[in-house]
Design a protein around this motif. Structure first.
Motif, PDB file in Angstrom:
ATOM      1  N   ASP A 129       1.299  -1.072  -0.236  1.00  0.00           N
ATOM      2  CA  ASP A 129       0.014  -0.284  -0.147  1.00  0.00           C
ATOM      3  C   ASP A 129       1.326   1.225  -0.124  1.00  0.00           C
ATOM      4  O   ASP A 129       0.147   1.659  -0.533  1.00  0.00           O
ATOM      5  N   ARG A 130       1.967   1.352   0.299  1.00  0.00           N
ATOM      6  CA  ARG A 130       2.837   2.152   0.194  1.00  0.00           C
ATOM      7  C   ARG A 130       4.408   2.733  -0.594  1.00  0.00           C
ATOM      8  O   ARG A 130       4.244   3.440  -0.584  1.00  0.00           O
ATOM      9  N   LEU A 131       4.602   1.107  -1.125  1.00  0.00           N
ATOM     10  CA  LEU A 131       5.674   1.604  -2.025  1.00  0.00           C
ATOM     11  C   LEU A 131       5.631   1.443  -3.304  1.00  0.00           C
ATOM     12  O   LEU A 131       4.311   0.708  -3.609  1.00  0.00           O
ATOM     13  N   ALA A 132       5.749   1.834  -4.291  1.00  0.00           N
ATOM     14  CA  ALA A 132       5.432   1.707  -6.306  1.00  0.00           C
ATOM     15  C   ALA A 132       6.309   0.470  -6.724  1.00  0.00           C
ATOM     16  O   ALA A 132       7.930   0.553  -5.813  1.00  0.00           O
ATOM     17  N   SER A 133       6.710   0.337  -7.559  1.00  0.00           N
ATOM     18  CA  SER A 133       7.380  -1.173  -8.545  1.00  0.00           C
ATOM     19  C   SER A 133       8.990   0.021  -8.551  1.00  0.00           C
ATOM     20  O   SER A 133       8.720   1.522  -8.569  1.00  0.00           O
ATOM     21  N   GLY A 134      10.006  -0.816  -8.179  1.00  0.00           N
ATOM     22  CA  GLY A 134      11.699  -0.863  -8.492  1.00  0.00           C
ATOM     23  C   GLY A 134      11.448  -0.168  -7.458  1.00  0.00           C
ATOM     24  O   GLY A 134      12.855  -0.147  -6.999  1.00  0.00           O
ATOM     25  N   GLN A 135      10.683  -0.170  -5.474  1.00  0.00           N
ATOM     26  CA  GLN A 135      11.049   0.441  -4.595  1.00  0.00           C
ATOM     27  C   GLN A 135      11.904  -1.166  -4.131  1.00  0.00           C
ATOM     28  O   GLN A 135      11.808  -2.097  -4.712  1.00  0.00           O
ATOM     29  N   ARG A 136      12.960  -0.686  -2.746  1.00  0.00           N
ATOM     30  CA  ARG A 136      13.398  -1.298  -2.490  1.00  0.00           C
ATOM     31  C   ARG A 136      13.153  -1.540  -1.117  1.00  0.00           C
ATOM     32  O   ARG A 136      13.010  -0.645   0.009  1.00  0.00           O
ATOM     33  N   VAL A 137      12.912  -2.796  -0.504  1.00  0.00           N
ATOM     34  CA  VAL A 137      12.709  -2.777   1.047  1.00  0.00           C
ATOM     35  C   VAL A 137      13.884  -4.040   1.761  1.00  0.00           C
ATOM     36  O   VAL A 137      14.374  -4.644   0.743  1.00  0.00           O
ATOM     37  N   GLY A 138      14.237  -3.032   2.945  1.00  0.00           N
ATOM     38  CA  GLY A 138      15.916  -3.705   3.196  1.00  0.00           C
ATOM     39  C   GLY A 138      15.459  -4.358   4.675  1.00  0.00           C
ATOM     40  O   GLY A 138      15.036  -4.335   5.178  1.00  0.00           O
ATOM     41  N   PHE A 139      16.534  -5.505   4.799  1.00  0.00           N
ATOM     42  CA  PHE A 139      15.850  -6.358   5.747  1.00  0.00           C
ATOM     43  C   PHE A 139      17.762  -7.018   5.676  1.00  0.00           C
ATOM     44  O   PHE A 139      18.610  -7.237   5.160  1.00  0.00           O
ATOM     45  N   ASP A 140      17.635  -7.407   7.774  1.00  0.00           N
ATOM     46  CA  ASP A 140      18.859  -8.078   8.295  1.00  0.00           C
ATOM     47  C   ASP A 140      19.090  -9.450   7.793  1.00  0.00           C
ATOM     48  O   ASP A 140      17.994  -9.903   8.014  1.00  0.00           O
ATOM     49  N   PRO A 141      19.485  -9.939   6.492  1.00  0.00           N
ATOM     50  CA  PRO A 141      19.186 -11.779   6.273  1.00  0.00           C
ATOM     51  C   PRO A 141      18.908 -12.240   7.487  1.00  0.00           C
ATOM     52  O   PRO A 141      19.275 -13.685   8.055  1.00  0.00           O
ATOM     53  N   TRP A 142      20.653 -12.303   8.436  1.00  0.00           N
ATOM     54  CA  TRP A 142      20.731 -12.834  10.488  1.00  0.00           C
ATOM     55  C   TRP A 142      19.222 -12.730  11.148  1.00  0.00           C
ATOM     56  O   TRP A 142      18.563 -13.551  11.558  1.00  0.00           O
TER      57      TRP A 142
END
Length: 574
Positions: free
Chosen positions: A85-98
């Protein structure tokens, strides 16, 4: 976020071991938001920061977070939908894989990818901002007595290794601290209240095990571990993964995404399967059952001494929530067997009782007033067992509607306690039995029960009494039985016993079908002042009278004087 081209960041509660309880250095969610509950996460975009919590924490989160954070009801609102609902195509979500499991990442990626939103592993941004972050825990590991465990760690390793060979697997990576503690018969002190070790382990198909931990933490147990358990510094864990054989098992529900990505990048074949320690750990041995039975009797006597004191002092006024917490801990310490609490004591007077996992602080400390209810949820860690009990008591006059709600909650506890069910039945099939409140248009926003360990985690999986749990209950599993009712701004009610799954005796005239039932482990009276006797059926009154008679028989010899007199009155037939 701007400098790295990230449009959103996920900040979970979990640590790199995927445990529910985390060390102070891993309290990233609390550092960022102020929310201190044991479950939840935050999603931060450049314009908004949502703090996702379930029904246990919805009152608490509003009291703890600043206006810049928006509380979000979870799981009704899913993280993926909120981001979409808040992001558009091409945008990126960061996360710590650990800090995220393989399954968690895959589900989120599958929902975001069709909309062109990327899920990107990044170095943890909180760690770069948290300048006064506490040091990692360095508690030494200790051996857990085999006479309490009921099985040597060599036998456990051989048993699990046989399962790996049968599945055609060469090794399994273990990342859950309580699984490693159970497998190796060790305990630690890296997390408050739960005696678990911060470590990783690899169990091989021949029963050998590699244990990775901070240097020095295992020095005192090398003789206990023996030659088949090799101890390595934690900083060589990831390089050591390079030498794992194919196929190696990972549990996608608990293994960090970072480990999965490392193995697959090196061409190591990964099989997906449950952590092989989960079910054996949940099925307690006869020795563990005998030990925890004694721990619960000891704890029950401490609770009776506490309730005697509380009934004498609370109606006078002058007591606060903190006074009650300290008083209860004192009675447990007087047993000379308490090693730690099993969690922060929940002591909610009046309206604070409606905050399901309320934790009193010097700022929130409220007086215990006559005319209110007091909810006390607490437990102890003893070498021979882990306890968890909730009692709600009336202080003076009973508030309007409280006795009726309390009686319905007790009816739910009785229904679970009396349940008989075939093998294969899971917690999701039994949870509704406890919800007598539905008949009055009421409910509670948490499961009815969680698994409990033996001098291990007070919240243990995979067994639960919850509409979300599809794990069949098996003999030897310990669960809590804790229905409740919470009227915001007025009072909270919860009654909790621990129960053990066991084989049921045949019923005359019944089918020759194997059945299971529950055996009660917790022996402490309920508050008769809050019971509406006429609301109880004859069978429920019979159960309550039988329970109280058993409490008196078991706990009576362990208390004396004023406490024994109080106990006799509290256990009188309804």
């Amino acid at each position: 976020m701007a400098s790295e081209g990230i449009d959103a960041v996920i900040v979970p509660r979990s640590d790199r071991f995927q445990g529910e309880y985390v060390a102070p250095c891993d309290e990233r969610l609390a550092w960022l938001t102020g929310f201190t509950g044991s479950a939840g996460f935050c999603a931060v975009t450049r314009e908004e920061a949502g703090v996702f919590v379930d029904g246990r924490y919805r009152v608490q989160v509003r009291a703890q977070v600043a206006p810049v954070f928006t509380p979000v009801n979870w799981p009704e609102t899913k993280l993926a939908e909120w981001l979409l609902d808040r992001l558009a195509s091409g945008q990126r979500v960061g996360f710590d894989p650990w800090l995220h499991s393989v399954e968690e990442v895959e589900k989120l990626r599958d929902r975001l990818a069709p909309k062109g939103i990327g899920l990107v592993p990044i170095d943890n941004p909180i760690d770069r901002l948290w300048t006064d972050r506490p040091a990692p825990p360095d508690a030494p590991f200790a051996a857990f007595p085999e006479e309490i465990a009921g099985e040597s760690h060599a036998s456990k390793r051989a048993r699990i290794a046989a399962q790996l060979r049968e599945a055609g697997e060469r090794a399994v990576v273990l990342t859950l601290p309580d699984s490693i503690a159970w497998l190796l018969n060790i305990r630690g002190g890296d997390v408050a209240y739960n005696p678990v070790p911060h470590a990783y382990a690899v169990l091989h198909e021949d029963g050998r095990c590699d244990l990775y931990c901070q240097p020095g933490k295992a020095d005192g147990i090398l003789g206990h571990l023996g030659e088949e358990v090799r101890v390595h510094p934690e900083d060589v864990f990831v390089p050591g993964l390079d030498f794992l054989p194919s196929p190696t098992r990972l549990d996608p529900k608990s293994c960090p995404e970072a480990i999965f990505q490392f193995l697959t990048a090196r061409g190591i074949t990964v099989t997906r399967g449950p952590d092989p320690c989960l079910l054996p750990k949940a099925r307690k041995t006869p020795a563990e059952i005998a030990a925890t039975t004694e721990a619960h009797l000891r704890d029950g006597a401490a609770m009776v001494n506490f309730l005697t004191w509380l009934d004498r002092e609370a109606p006078k006024g002058g007591q606060t929530e903190i006074d009650v917490v300290r008083g209860l801990e004192g009675f447990r310490r007087a047993t000379n067997a308490l090693l730690d609490l099993s969690f922060d004591t929940i002591c909610g007077a009046g309206a604070h009782g409606a905050i399901v996992h309320y934790r009193v602080t010097e700022t929130t400390n409220a007086p215990v007033r006559p005319g209110e209810l007091l909810l006390v949820d607490s437990g102890g860690q003893y070498l021979d067992g882990t306890t968890d009990i909730t009692r709600t008591v009336a202080v003076g006059e009973v508030p309007e509607g409280a006795a009726e709600a309390y009686t319905r909650v007790l009816q739910g506890l009785i229904a679970i306690s009396r349940a008989r069910f075939p093998r294969g039945v899971a917690g999701q099939h039994l949870d509704a039995l406890a919800r007598y409140l539905w008949l009055a248009g009421q409910d509670y926003d948490h499961g009815t029960g969680h698994g409990v360990g033996v001098y291990l985690s007070v919240h243990e999986g995979p067994q639960r009494l919850s509409r979300l749990s599809d794990v069949p209950l098996e003999p030897g599993m310990i669960l809590s039985n804790e229905p409740g009712y919470y009227r915001e701004g007025a009072f909270g009610i919860r009654i909790e016993n621990l129960i053990l799954v066991e084989e049921a005796s045949p019923v005359p005239g019944g089918d020759e079908r194997p059945m299971l039932t529950f055996r009660t482990l917790t022996w402490v009276p309920f508050d008769r002042r809050l019971l509406v006797r006429d609301m109880l059926s004859e069978a429920e009154r019979t159960w309550a009278d039988g329970y109280h008679a058993a409490v008196l028989a078991r706990i009576g010899p362990r208390v004396e004087g004023e406490a024994l007199a109080w106990l006799k009155a509290a256990c009188a037939p309804l």
